[in-house]
Design an enzyme around this catalytic site. Structure first.
Site, PDB file in Angstrom:
ATOM      1  N   GLN A 674       0.853  -1.162  -0.122  1.00 41.33           N
ATOM      2  CA  GLN A 674      -0.017   0.037   0.051  1.00 41.33           C
ATOM      3  C   GLN A 674       0.940   1.421  -0.110  1.00 41.33           C
ATOM      4  O   GLN A 674       0.222   2.499  -0.537  1.00 41.33           O
ATOM      5  CB  GLN A 674      -0.908  -0.019   1.158  1.00 41.33           C
ATOM      6  CG  GLN A 674      -2.210  -0.961   1.177  1.00 41.33           C
ATOM      7  CD  GLN A 674      -2.884  -0.675  -0.073  1.00 41.33           C
ATOM      8  OE1 GLN A 674      -3.461   0.251  -0.324  1.00 41.33           O
ATOM      9  NE2 GLN A 674      -2.891  -1.741  -1.010  1.00 41.33           N
ATOM     10  N   HIS A 677       1.536   3.161  -3.221  1.00 39.23           N
ATOM     11  CA  HIS A 677       0.389   3.778  -3.958  1.00 39.23           C
ATOM     12  C   HIS A 677       0.723   5.388  -4.337  1.00 39.23           C
ATOM     13  O   HIS A 677       0.659   5.989  -5.356  1.00 39.23           O
ATOM     14  CB  HIS A 677      -0.890   3.438  -3.272  1.00 39.23           C
ATOM     15  CG  HIS A 677      -1.767   2.305  -4.018  1.00 39.23           C
ATOM     16  ND1 HIS A 677      -2.033   2.037  -5.209  1.00 39.23           N
ATOM     17  CD2 HIS A 677      -1.918   1.156  -3.086  1.00 39.23           C
ATOM     18  CE1 HIS A 677      -2.462   1.259  -5.121  1.00 39.23           C
ATOM     19  NE2 HIS A 677      -2.616   0.395  -4.201  1.00 39.23           N
ATOM     20  N   GLU A 743      -9.307   1.041   5.146  1.00 38.15           N
ATOM     21  CA  GLU A 743      -9.766   0.355   3.825  1.00 38.15           C
ATOM     22  C   GLU A 743      -9.523  -1.064   3.742  1.00 38.15           C
ATOM     23  O   GLU A 743     -10.260  -1.723   3.520  1.00 38.15           O
ATOM     24  CB  GLU A 743      -9.068   1.310   2.803  1.00 38.15           C
ATOM     25  CG  GLU A 743      -9.294   0.831   1.493  1.00 38.15           C
ATOM     26  CD  GLU A 743      -8.545   1.306   0.427  1.00 38.15           C
ATOM     27  OE1 GLU A 743      -8.745   1.554  -0.943  1.00 38.15           O
ATOM     28  OE2 GLU A 743      -7.552   2.076   0.665  1.00 38.15           O
ATOM     29  N   HIS A 744      -8.162  -1.469   4.245  1.00 39.93           N
ATOM     30  CA  HIS A 744      -7.736  -2.866   3.868  1.00 39.93           C
ATOM     31  C   HIS A 744      -7.428  -3.320   5.411  1.00 39.93           C
ATOM     32  O   HIS A 744      -6.514  -2.407   6.027  1.00 39.93           O
ATOM     33  CB  HIS A 744      -6.692  -3.004   2.996  1.00 39.93           C
ATOM     34  CG  HIS A 744      -6.979  -2.659   1.662  1.00 39.93           C
ATOM     35  ND1 HIS A 744      -6.484  -1.258   1.019  1.00 39.93           N
ATOM     36  CD2 HIS A 744      -7.663  -3.190   0.652  1.00 39.93           C
ATOM     37  CE1 HIS A 744      -6.787  -1.160  -0.266  1.00 39.93           C
ATOM     38  NE2 HIS A 744      -7.352  -2.329  -0.469  1.00 39.93           N
ATOM     39  N   ASP A 777      -6.898  -6.829  -4.556  1.00 40.57           N
ATOM     40  CA  ASP A 777      -6.848  -5.841  -5.500  1.00 40.57           C
ATOM     41  C   ASP A 777      -6.804  -6.344  -6.843  1.00 40.57           C
ATOM     42  O   ASP A 777      -7.223  -5.467  -8.025  1.00 40.57           O
ATOM     43  CB  ASP A 777      -5.520  -5.518  -5.592  1.00 40.57           C
ATOM     44  CG  ASP A 777      -5.407  -3.925  -4.374  1.00 40.57           C
ATOM     45  OD1 ASP A 777      -6.307  -3.780  -4.018  1.00 40.57           O
ATOM     46  OD2 ASP A 777      -4.179  -3.613  -4.178  1.00 40.57           O
ATOM     47  N   HIS A 836     -54.206  14.383   2.456  1.00 39.45           N
ATOM     48  CA  HIS A 836     -53.828  12.922   2.636  1.00 39.45           C
ATOM     49  C   HIS A 836     -55.125  12.314   3.002  1.00 39.45           C
ATOM     50  O   HIS A 836     -55.429  11.181   2.675  1.00 39.45           O
ATOM     51  CB  HIS A 836     -52.680  12.949   3.451  1.00 39.45           C
ATOM     52  CG  HIS A 836     -51.315  13.220   2.782  1.00 39.45           C
ATOM     53  ND1 HIS A 836     -50.959  14.443   2.238  1.00 39.45           N
ATOM     54  CD2 HIS A 836     -50.392  12.204   2.583  1.00 39.45           C
ATOM     55  CE1 HIS A 836     -49.865  14.602   1.738  1.00 39.45           C
ATOM     56  NE2 HIS A 836     -49.292  13.480   1.815  1.00 39.45           N
TER      57      HIS A 836
END
Length: 849
Positions: A674, A677, A743-744, A777, A836
């Site tokens: 990661q 990235h 996230e992971h 991934d 109504h």
């Protein structure tokens, strides 16, 4: 909030002065007079429907002294989020109140309702809708203002806007109301004599209390109209302060307290002071800055010959040198005591400089207030002669917000370590923080791009692609069938993509909801829910530092499986204007109906609004940089676009939990997968009962593996901002992870599969030593488009259901309505919605025949 707001129609100095004492005035932006000539008062600028203003012009109003601007509803989406809510009010026709979204309602501090008639019941219902802000009513047809009307509106928590043509300083009449009468309308006394407790404070001394007195309706009126301090003596009646002693007061402002039973007079005191003991205040002498200012002012007039203060007033070079000297000493001070000591010295010399120039503390405070109200800000960088000066000591980076590290290729690549066992709650909270993302600032930057594409379409797309991607395109969109030469890829890559496609499709096909949920809630009443695909979707596939056919798979397959009719795939073009053949091949596999050769905010705008050649979509998916994220946030809040997005997005992140059974090389490889990235990637290792030696082995492996990577430069920066958190048990580690909501999440624990049930917040979980995050991934089958920035607490990752919507239906038989109808009618009556109830009762009457 005031019981009324005056709408200034003409520059009437005689009327404006009393109005300035009791609160803000509304000034039309179309007014042709100079507001700088006004007495000190709060101004609200009314931006009329038939006027046209740029955002810079609106900000200029606020920067130049206006307290608020009142904006029409159509402008709100473009302004809210850029200008602070406390500086905005909304101009709204009464019939449009229900059309205001929560975002707009929460983005303003009040509402100005335009209505042809003042109906307190209607205003009351609007007031409940805008309960968090102030509400004012602006009649569009002439009315006769009165204290009764003001009192009725005040009961609905609303104030009245009164044009100055209907205000007077004379006795109130059928057509005009006296300014003082209007102001005192909400006042209620809890005393038997009807008087009001009144705090008198000094305008020139930062609101310092001078004393407590009492006011009557008559004295308040007198003070408002004359601008002099007038109160009520319980012995002598009306008391004009200073009439015999000469210690008069000029009234700057009069304010009601929150219970409307007490007042505050802010005054400029003249003469010997407020107190009958010839002191400035009934509560004792001056202290602090006010005392210093008073002393310096007296010394300016009559400083003892040869005194140091006299030297400072006469020798400007000496005073300048002392200010610079003390500023330097303050910057070098470290202890609390030293900082306060040096700051006191600096303030003394700085205030001497101000007094010498005729500047008071009130002037300084007014300048501070003006700066605080400014919307536009300077960068705040130091001037050249100061920016290169070094300080004596460099502080370590604070928790949660480390500065960008200096890149030194000779130093080991290391993470920072913290221990949950000996960390405070505030510092633990800082460990959970992500980098601060200034979304308002980014939205302001992308808005011109988005607007350009919305207005000029393909022409703007081509120009922006030339500007940002350095390539001139003739056509911005490619439609199927796609030429085979655009999809020429290595055979091994094709086989890998095909197998990944099969796995991902198999998992996402299992998520499809094809059946209809049918529930009979009571006899004769059947409710159903069924799924339908979102017709048109836009998939954003980033370019940038990596080619990402995997993202095209992760977004395209669930769209294809869900049955979306149009799939528009957007991705930045390469330097020759083509699209990566791997992405082209995936676009072919997932049945993309169009490929947009554009990236960034311009691609998002093109899909949101549509252009001459780019099809408009209903929902936009996909990760991207902060420009893409800001553009997605912008268009989803624009009712002209009518587009939604998948989720908020931020930098990629991973949290790894590891104990002594883990393999250090595996753990490190997962962290670095990661970290590569981008420099803003978030990487966290939660170490469960690892010894110093075991942690050292992991840190050594981080350095070794990182140096072997081609993207080592990126990894070096992201790892330097990453952390190791020591935990005493798997439970403590998972608890921290749930708070972090990564996230992971990768679990390297003994019996890892047994721990998954404890996971509450994560985008996707990778269990055991042989489940690297890379599998998710690319090809295991799960989706890699996942929530970041802690949004895993509220959002799921992209899945097949993300591309579907659910529709409910109900079918009621005649017998069912006989049972259900009275329930519905009763509830409609309770809410006051007669139509109504009638829709039910008209049927029940028919059935009863």
């Amino acid at each position: 909030m005031s019981v009324f707001l005056p709408l200034l129609e003409t520059l009437d100095a005689e009327l404006l002065a009393p109005l300035a004492r009791v609160g803000p005035v509304i000034v039309s932006s179309l007014a042709n007079y100079d507001t700088s000539s006004f007495p000190p008062c709060s101004r609200y600028i009314l931006l009329d429907h038939d006027s046209s203003f740029t955002l810079d012009e609106i900000i200029s109003y606020l920067d130049n002294g206006a307290e608020k601007v009142i904006i029409p509803l159509p402008w709100a989406n473009d302004i809210i989020g850029i200008i602070p809510s406390e500086r905005l009010m909304l101009l709204l026709d009464v019939g449009a109140a229900s059309a205001v979204s929560d975002r707009i309602r929460n983005g303003v501090s009040g509402v100005l309702i335009k209505t042809p008639t003042v109906d307190p019941d209607l205003i009351s219902s609007v007031s409940r809708f805008f309960s968090q802000g102030s509400l004012y009513v602006l009649p569009t047809t002439p009315i006769s203002p009165s204290q009764t009307l003001l009192r009725n509106l005040w009961g609905t928590k609303a104030g009245l806007v009164i044009p100055t043509s209907q205000l007077t300083l004379s006795i109130s009449s059928d057509k005009k109301i006296n300014v003082a009468d209007a102001f005192i309308t909400p006042l209620t006394s809890d005393r038997s004599d009807g008087l009001f407790a009144t705090v008198v404070s000094s305008f020139l001394q930062g609101g310092r209390s001078l004393g407590l007195v009492y006011s009557s309706v008559a004295s308040i009126k007198e003070s408002i109209l004359t601008g002099k301090g007038v109160y009520h003596s319980r012995k002598h009646g009306l008391w004009k302060k200073g009439e015999t002693s000469g210690a008069t007061q000029d009234v700057v402002s009069i304010r009601l307290d929150c219970d409307t039973d007490a007042l505050e007079f802010s005054v400029i005191q003249h003469g010997s002071g407020f107190c009958h003991l010839n002191r400035a205040s009934c509560f004792g002498g001056l202290t602090g800055l006010s005392a210093l200012e008073s002393t310096l002012k007296s010394r300016l007039v009559s400083a003892p010959a040869g005194s140091y203060t006299e030297r400072l007033f006469k020798d400007s070079d000496l005073l300048r040198s002392k200010i610079m000297e003390e500023a330097d000493e303050l910057c070098k001070a470290e202890s609390k005591e030293d900082v306060s000591f040096e700051a006191a010295d600096l303030i003394y010399f700085a205030l001497t400089r101000c007094v010498a120039a005729g500047v008071s503390l009130a002037d300084i405070e007014a300048s501070l207030d003006k700066k605080a109200r400014r919307i536009s800000r300077r960068p705040g960088n130091a001037k050249a002669q100061w920016s290169n000066r070094s300080t004596t000591k460099t502080s370590p980076p604070p928790l949660g917000s480390p500065p960008k590290p200096e890149v030194n290729p000779d130093e080991p690549i290391r993470m920072r370590t913290y221990d949950l066992g000996n960390i405070s709650k505030p510092d633990r909270a800082k460990l959970l923080r992500r980098p601060v993302l200034n979304s308002d600032q980014m939205i302001a930057k992308v808005k011109p791009i988005v607007d350009d594409v919305r207005i000029r379409g393909d022409v703007a797309l081509r120009e922006l692609t030339a500007k940002f991607d350095k390539i001139k395109l003739t056509d911005v969109v490619t439609f199927p069938p796609y030429a085979s030469e655009t999809m020429q890829i290595d055979e091994s890559v094709r086989i890998a993509i095909d197998k990944a496609y099969a796995n991902i499709r198999k998992f996402h096909e299992a998520q499809v909801e094809n059946s209809t949920l049918v529930v009979e809630t009571m006899p004769g009443v059947t409710c159903s829910r069924f799924a339908r695909p979102i017709a048109r979707v836009g998939l954003y596939v980033p370019g940038g530092t990596a080619i990402l056919p995997s993202t095209a798979l992760m977004l395209g397959i669930p769209a294809q499986v869900a049955g979306c009719k149009e799939i528009v795939l957007a991705t930045p073009p390469r330097s020759d204007g083509s699209i990566s053949p791997e992405v082209m091949y995936v676009a072919h596999l997932v049945g993309a109906s169009a490929i947009l050769k554009a990236g960034g905010a311009q691609a998002v705008a093109a899909m949101a609004y549509g252009t001459q050649t780019v099809p408009k979509v209903d929902k936009i998916f996909g990760p991207g940089n902060q420009w893409v994220t800001a553009a997605k946030m912008l268009v989803q809040n624009d009712t002209d676009a009518l587009v939604s997005i998948d989720m908020p997005a931020g930098p990629s992140e991973v949290l790894v939990i590891a104990d002594c059974t883990s393999t250090p090389a595996f753990v490190v490889a997962d962290l670095l997968s990661q970290a590569e990235h981008g420099v803003d990637s978030q990487v966290v290792l939660v170490a469960v009962n690892l010894s110093d030696e075991e942690l050292s082995a992991i840190e050594t492996a981080v350095d070794e593996q990182a140096h072997a990577l081609p993207r080592v430069g990126i990894v070096r920066e992201s790892v330097a901002k990453s952390i190791i958190v020591k935990a005493s048990s798997p439970e403590e580690a998972i608890s921290f992870s749930n708070d972090y909501a990564p996230e992971h999440l990768i679990i390297h624990l003994k019996n890892a599969s047994e721990k998954v049930s404890q996971v509450d917040n994560a985008g996707s979980v990778f269990v055991g030593p042989y489940s690297p995050e890379s599998c998710g991934d690319y090809a295991s089958g799960t989706n890699h488009t996942l929530p970041t920035n802690g949004y895993a607490r509220q959002f799921s990752g992209v899945n097949t259901l993300s591309f579907q919507k659910h529709i409910t239906s109900q079918e009621v038989t005649a017998a069912g309505l006989m049972e259900l109808g009275p329930i519905v009618a009763t509830l409609a009556d309770c809410e006051g919605l007669e139509a109504h109830a009638n829709a039910v009762r008209i049927r029940l009457r028919e059935l009863a025949k």
